[in-house]
Design a protein around this motif. Structure first.
Motif, mmCIF file in Angstrom:
data_model
loop_
_atom_site.group_PDB
_atom_site.id
_atom_site.type_symbol
_atom_site.label_atom_id
_atom_site.label_comp_id
_atom_site.label_asym_id
_atom_site.label_seq_id
_atom_site.Cartn_x
_atom_site.Cartn_y
_atom_site.Cartn_z
ATOM 1 N N ARG A 157 0.819 -1.212 0.000
ATOM 2 C CA ARG A 157 0.000 0.000 0.000
ATOM 3 C C ARG A 157 0.855 1.265 0.000
ATOM 4 N N ALA A 160 2.031 1.631 -3.615
ATOM 5 C CA ALA A 160 0.947 2.045 -4.499
ATOM 6 C C ALA A 160 0.592 3.517 -4.278
ATOM 7 N N LEU A 161 0.577 3.950 -3.025
ATOM 8 C CA LEU A 161 0.279 5.352 -2.723
ATOM 9 C C LEU A 161 1.363 6.261 -3.295
ATOM 10 N N GLU A 163 3.420 5.701 -5.870
ATOM 11 C CA GLU A 163 3.375 5.750 -7.330
ATOM 12 C C GLU A 163 2.201 6.585 -7.821
ATOM 13 N N SER A 164 1.061 6.472 -7.135
ATOM 14 C CA SER A 164 -0.103 7.245 -7.553
ATOM 15 C C SER A 164 0.123 8.741 -7.399
ATOM 16 N N VAL A 165 0.724 9.134 -6.282
ATOM 17 C CA VAL A 165 0.969 10.556 -6.050
ATOM 18 C C VAL A 165 2.057 11.071 -6.985
ATOM 19 N N GLU A 167 2.556 10.251 -10.014
ATOM 20 C CA GLU A 167 2.013 10.482 -11.350
ATOM 21 C C GLU A 167 1.462 11.894 -11.507
ATOM 22 N N ARG A 168 1.086 12.511 -10.400
ATOM 23 C CA ARG A 168 0.549 13.876 -10.459
ATOM 24 C C ARG A 168 1.558 14.916 -9.970
ATOM 25 N N THR A 239 -6.542 11.947 -4.037
ATOM 26 C CA THR A 239 -7.731 11.431 -4.706
ATOM 27 C C THR A 239 -8.424 10.411 -3.813
ATOM 28 N N ALA A 241 -8.963 7.312 -4.471
ATOM 29 C CA ALA A 241 -8.189 6.067 -4.485
ATOM 30 C C ALA A 241 -6.977 6.170 -3.582
ATOM 31 N N GLU A 242 -6.336 7.335 -3.567
ATOM 32 C CA GLU A 242 -5.157 7.518 -2.714
ATOM 33 C C GLU A 242 -5.529 7.536 -1.243
ATOM 34 N N ARG A 245 -5.931 4.002 -0.259
ATOM 35 C CA ARG A 245 -4.631 3.355 -0.039
ATOM 36 C C ARG A 245 -4.021 3.798 1.286
#
Length: 356
Positions: A157, A160-161, A163-165, A167-168, A239, A241-242, A245
């Motif tokens: 987790r 994943a958190l 990588e998601s952050v 991307e922005r 977000t 989703a974040e 996570r």
């Protein structure tokens, strides 16, 4: 603990928080000497007891040889051997009885009516269901693998958190840049700490101290506090989703706490049972030696000397050390149990000063 992370530098700002979060191992958090922690926790308890026994022998011989009159001279004029070992016999019998009482107290926790046993089972299965929901598969039954599964969930987790952050993070919004830096630093700490502990848990068997000792080095309390700060300071910038996570990471960390405490409690019971058995084993030869010293040894039993040390002094010192072996075992085991208990007094995001 570190304060809120903001754009302004402060004594409680990002620099202080980063230095605190990198102190993941228990030795770093406790700021203790490596040799001291090795003696208190890591060293084999039988070795520690043996070292204590040897230290008693050396100290006894040194004191008896250097003080005037020497032990050999005192034995010829009076009967200190009988007085010393008669008292030792009483102490051994009393100590062995006390150990049996301690063992009974430990076993009492395992006894109870059917309803209590059913409640214990329900609570255990409820926690396992929570872990299964978190990991997506039935949790392992081995204690080391059980803790490893929670660390794997936390690592997944956190990655994943991050990588998601990331991307922005290329956007020009300063707030999102700050979120990315904060999350990246935190996730790197979680992953690095968890991977190091997982490597030590791999192959560790319960019953030895390896499982508990490895689990101590995952500083989940600070990480829980950091999750709460990120959610409070950057929740609006994440977000949905974040946030999910981040909630999942918080759940994994919060489940690791009671899981570690449960494994620690089981180890305490295991160690106290081992201690009771070892002391009872050691009490038999200790009583035999003490009884022999009372009934057999006198000033003329061991004449002569070696390197200036009277043989009777060496014999009495060795017998005294052997007679104290049950006490040496008690000291060796209780030192570890008390040190471990002190280092894990708080559960959750509470950091005691002695643990920092």
């Amino acid at each position: 603990m570190s304060g809120a992370a903001g754009s302004e530098a402060s004594p409680d700002g990002p620099e202080r928080r980063e230095s605190a979060d990198t102190a993941d191992t228990m030795r770093e958090r406790a700021d203790e000497n490596r040799a001291k922690l090795w003696l208190l926790l890591r060293a084999n308890r039988l070795v520690v007891a043996g070292v204590l026994t040897l230290a008693v022998f050396v100290a006894f011989v040194a004191a008896a040889t250097s003080l005037s009159p020497s032990l050999a001279g005192k034995v010829g004029a009076s009967d200190p051997i009988e007085t010393l070992f008669a008292s030792t016999i009483t102490a051994i019998v009393t100590g062995a009885t006390l150990v049996v009482t301690i063992g009974q107290l430990v076993l009492t926790q395992e006894n109870g009516p059917l309803g209590d046993q059913q409640e214990r089972m329900d609570d255990t299965l409820a926690v396992r269901d929570s872990v299964a929901d978190l990991t997506g598969e039935p949790p392992p039954t081995d204690p080391a693998a059980f803790l490893d599964a929670l660390l794997a969930a936390a690592t997944g987790r956190a990655r994943a958190l991050r990588e998601s952050v990331r991307e922005r993070a290329d956007e020009s919004d300063a707030d999102e840049t700050g979120v990315a830096a904060d999350v990246d630093e935190f996730a790197a700490g979680v992953v690095g700490n968890a991977d190091a502990v997982r490597g030590r848990l791999d192959g560790a068997e319960f019953g030895s101290f390896d499982v508990v000792f490895a689990a101590l080095d995952f500083d989940y309390g600070r990480k829980l506090g950091r999750v709460e700060r990120i959610a409070d300071e950057h929740g609006d910038a994440l977000t949905d989703a974040e946030r999910d996570r981040l909630d999942g990471l918080r759940e994994a960390l919060s489940l690791f706490g009671p899981a570690r405490e449960h494994v620690k409690t089981l180890y305490f019971q295991w160690a106290l049972i081992d201690l009771s058995r070892l002391i009872l084993y050691a009490a038999v030869p200790a009583l035999v030696v003490a009884g022999a010293m009372v009934t057999v040894v006198d000033a003329g039993t061991f004449p002569g000397s070696t390197l200036g040390i009277a043989h009777v002094t060496l014999v009495v010192g060795g017998a005294f050390a052997v007679a104290l072996l049950p006490f040496s075992l008690f000291v060796a085991y209780v030192l570890r149990v008390l040190t471990l208990a002190k280092r894990t007094l708080a559960i959750g995001p509470l950091v005691l000063r002695d643990s920092e």
